[in-house]
Each structure stands twice: as structure tokens, then as C-alpha cells.
Design a protein around this motif. Structure first.
Motif, PDB file in Angstrom:
ATOM      1  N   LEU A 120       0.828  -1.208   0.000  1.00 22.37           N
ATOM      2  CA  LEU A 120       0.000   0.000   0.000  1.00 22.37           C
ATOM      3  C   LEU A 120       0.866   1.263   0.000  1.00 22.37           C
ATOM      4  O   LEU A 120       0.588   2.213  -0.741  1.00 22.37           O
ATOM      5  N   GLY A 121       1.914   1.266   0.815  1.00 23.09           N
ATOM      6  CA  GLY A 121       2.777   2.441   0.903  1.00 23.09           C
ATOM      7  C   GLY A 121       3.466   2.752  -0.422  1.00 23.09           C
ATOM      8  O   GLY A 121       3.548   3.906  -0.858  1.00 23.09           O
ATOM      9  N   LYS A 122       3.956   1.683  -1.068  1.00 24.64           N
ATOM     10  CA  LYS A 122       4.606   1.848  -2.375  1.00 24.64           C
ATOM     11  C   LYS A 122       3.624   2.395  -3.406  1.00 24.64           C
ATOM     12  O   LYS A 122       3.938   3.312  -4.168  1.00 24.64           O
ATOM     13  N   ALA A 123       2.412   1.811  -3.431  1.00 30.08           N
ATOM     14  CA  ALA A 123       1.404   2.258  -4.398  1.00 30.08           C
ATOM     15  C   ALA A 123       1.033   3.716  -4.136  1.00 30.08           C
ATOM     16  O   ALA A 123       0.928   4.517  -5.070  1.00 30.08           O
ATOM     17  N   LEU A 124       0.876   4.085  -2.863  1.00 34.86           N
ATOM     18  CA  LEU A 124       0.513   5.466  -2.535  1.00 34.86           C
ATOM     19  C   LEU A 124       1.621   6.437  -2.944  1.00 34.86           C
ATOM     20  O   LEU A 124       1.351   7.576  -3.333  1.00 34.86           O
ATOM     21  N   ALA A 125       2.869   5.973  -2.872  1.00 35.40           N
ATOM     22  CA  ALA A 125       3.982   6.825  -3.302  1.00 35.40           C
ATOM     23  C   ALA A 125       3.863   7.130  -4.801  1.00 35.40           C
ATOM     24  O   ALA A 125       4.135   8.249  -5.249  1.00 35.40           O
ATOM     25  N   VAL A 126       3.420   6.140  -5.573  1.00 40.74           N
ATOM     26  CA  VAL A 126       3.206   6.360  -7.011  1.00 40.74           C
ATOM     27  C   VAL A 126       2.051   7.341  -7.229  1.00 40.74           C
ATOM     28  O   VAL A 126       2.169   8.303  -7.989  1.00 40.74           O
ATOM     29  N   PHE A 127       0.928   7.100  -6.513  1.00 45.27           N
ATOM     30  CA  PHE A 127      -0.238   7.983  -6.696  1.00 45.27           C
ATOM     31  C   PHE A 127       0.101   9.411  -6.265  1.00 45.27           C
ATOM     32  O   PHE A 127      -0.388  10.374  -6.849  1.00 45.27           O
ATOM     33  N   ALA A 128       0.925   9.552  -5.235  1.00 44.55           N
ATOM     34  CA  ALA A 128       1.295  10.887  -4.753  1.00 44.55           C
ATOM     35  C   ALA A 128       2.156  11.609  -5.789  1.00 44.55           C
ATOM     36  O   ALA A 128       2.043  12.824  -5.964  1.00 44.55           O
ATOM     37  N   ALA A 129       2.996  10.849  -6.490  1.00 42.12           N
ATOM     38  CA  ALA A 129       3.824  11.470  -7.530  1.00 42.12           C
ATOM     39  C   ALA A 129       2.946  11.998  -8.666  1.00 42.12           C
ATOM     40  O   ALA A 129       3.316  12.929  -9.371  1.00 42.12           O
TER      41      ALA A 129
END
Ligand SMILES: [Zn+2]
Length: 310
Positions: free
Chosen positions: A241-250
Motif C-alpha cells: 500500500l505504501g509503495k502504491a501510494l507513493a506512485v499515486f502521490a507522484a
């Protein structure tokens, strides 16, 4: 003088309804059943009827009503049209147009997860902010993206469907959407159970999870007890989840990321497992993005729906 508005959250079994004043205070809430028979043709007339009945019951003047906001479980475009909503047995429905004609009020419509995100931004975990990613961890993984106080709906009404971002090549079992390896398959309640079962099968290490029915709640309860295997499950969940959210945040650069849904009842400990991987993988400008838990629960939908017309 506009004093009131309605927030309507149409679900597969019930329609949640809220009467708000324009400052955002929830004055009354109630539910009616969702009649999905006959391809859902009764749903909007039922909503119109309950709104009119509430106006009569409260002795309100039509001129005092600012409008009606509606959230539905399906894609909704900027014009308030739904191409198809499987849970409501709907094909194409022009919610804004049809409900507008039935009530005579301005109507705005949005996807339920997006609308719930707007509710959390307005009065919940994201209050005080203007740009937010909301993740709803339930049976599935829903999402909503708000930029500068506006829901991002996208060309097909599919923006914010972050549960169907591909995160794992090794999963060959299909997701509800037909693809394989979606975030939903590893971060929803059922996804957490999947991760726990995999780990339990791969080792003989002792765990409280071996003596109980494995549910997402059982996993988080075991994490809180210091169960080493459950903690490994939480770490895997948090990394996905954290990795995916990092992508969405970018992509969307939110001020805050709000996590809601049944799984988030685990509390702050859940954020602890997500923020570490998020900050590790996030683009430097987004690394300190705030995290919060959702606070409105089932009221997020009616709140966000009401906010759409204010
Ligand atoms: Zn999927």
C-alpha cells in the motif's frame, strides 16, 4: 435564501439520506431500501419521493433548498451521467438530469468512493486540506482523489480506482475487475487474509493466527499482541500500500492521504506500517505528506454528496 441541501448515498441495498444546512451541519439522516428490480428504474423516483416527504415533514420551503448531491456505486462523469452501475442493475442513467426533473432542484452526482473522499475532506480526516488521496480498505479497495477541493472524475469517471492498480506480478488469480495482481488483492480485508494464509502455509512458525479463523481483524489484533507472523503480514500489506501510494502521490501531489473503510478500524497502528514504505519510495517533494484515518464512517457518503451542491 438557500438554507438546506440533501446528501444521498445510493448503495446496493440501502439509500442513505441526509438533510444538511448550508454550513454543513447534519440535521437529519435516514435510509430507504434500494429497489434494484426492473433494472433499477424505481431508485431515482424513490429518492425524489423521500426528499419531497422530508421537505413536507420539516415544513421547509422549496426556495430554501440549494440542491441534491448523489453518490452511486459506479463510474460517473462530470455531467452526472452513469454509463453502467452493476450493483444497481443500471445501464446508462442521467442522474443529474433525471433526478433534477423529478425534484426540480439542481442535482450533482459522483462515484460513491469519490464522494466519500469529498466528505472526509470537508468534515472528516482530511478537514482543513484542499488536495487529498482517500483510500477505502473494505472488502475491496476504493479510492478518491481530490485536487483543489474538486473530485477528479476523469474521462470515463474511473479516476481514483486505485484498488485496480497492478502491484504484484506473481498473483495469477483474477481480481473482480478481470486483471491479476491488483492492489485490491493484497490490501483489502480479503487481501490481508490472502497474505496471512500464504505466510502461514509457507512456514511452521508459531502464530496466534493458526488457532483462529483468519480475518483482517484477527491479523491486526495479533499484530497488537506482538505476534511475529502477523507483523510480517502487516509489513507486506504496508509495503504494497505504501509503495502504491507513493506512485499515486507522484501523480497527484496531495497534502494528505486519508485511510478509511472497515480495515482502518485497526487504528493508528495500520498507518505505522504504511507510512514507512511510503516515505521510502515517495518522490522527495511528497515525502512528508500527512497521513490520517477517516473519521466519518458511514456518513462520509452523505456528507460528500451534500458538499457537491454547496
Ligand atoms: Zn482489479
Amino acid at each position: 435564501m438557500k438554507k438546506y441541501c440533501f446528501g444521498i448515498d445510493v448503495g446496493g441495498t440501502t439509500v442513505k439520506c441526509g438533510l444538511f444546512d448550508v454550513s454543513g451541519e447534519l440535521l437529519d439522516k435516514w435510509e430507504i431500501p434500494t429497489r434494484t428490480e426492473d433494472n433499477g428504474v424505481h431508485i431515482l423516483p424513490d429518492v425524489a419521493e423521500t426528499i419531497m416527504a422530508k421537505i413536507a415533514e420539516k415544513g421547509l420551503e422549496r426556495e430554501e433548498i440549494a440542491g441534491v448531491g448523489v453518490g452511486v456505486p459506479g463510474p460517473v462523469n462530470e455531467a452526472g451521467e452513469v454509463p453502467c452501475a452493476v450493483n444497481l442493475h443500471w445501464g446508462y442513467v442521467d442522474i443529474a438530469g433525471d433526478l433534477g426533473r423529478l425534484t426540480g432542484f439542481p442535482v450533482r452526482a459522483g462515484n460513491d468512493a469519490n464522494v466519500a473522499a469529498l466528505g472526509e475532506l470537508w468534515k472528516g480526516g482530511g478537514a482543513g486540506h484542499h488536495s487529498m488521496i482517500m483510500v477505502t480498505l473494505g472488502t475491496g479497495v476504493g479510492g478518491g482523489i481530490i485536487i483543489n477541493d474538486r473530485i477528479v472524475a476523469g474521462a470515463h469517471g474511473a479516476a481514483g480506482e486505485i484498488g485496480h492498480a497492478h502491484v504484484e506480478d506473481a498473483i495469477t488469480e483474477p481480481c473482480n475487475c478481470g486483471n491479476c495482481g491488483c492492489l485490491e488483492q493484497v490490501a483489502s480485508a480479503t487481501g490481508i487474509v490472502r497474505l496471512a494464509r500464504e505466510l502461514l502455509a509457507s512456514t511452521n512458525a508459531p502464530s496466534a493466527l493458526r488457532d483462529t479463523e483468519v480475518t483482517a481483524k484477527a491479523v491486526w489484533d495479533a499484530v497488537k499482541e506482538g505476534d511475529a507472523l502477523a507483523i510480517q503480514v502487516a509489513e507486506r500489506f504496508g509495503t504494497y500500500l505504501g509503495k502504491a501510494l507513493a506512485v499515486f502521490a507522484a501523480v497527484s501531489d496531495p497534502e494528505i492521504i486519508v485511510i478509511g473503510g472497515g480495515v482502518s478500524k485497526a487504528g493508528e497502528i495500520l498507518l505505522d506500517y504504511v507510512t514507512g514504505p511510503y516515505r521510502k519510495y515517495a518522490f522527495s517533494m511528497c515525502r512528508q505528506t500527512e497521513f490520517a484515518l477517516a473519521t466519518l464512517g458511514n456518513d462520509a457518503g452523505i456528507c460528500g454528496a451534500a458538499k457537491m451542491v454547496l
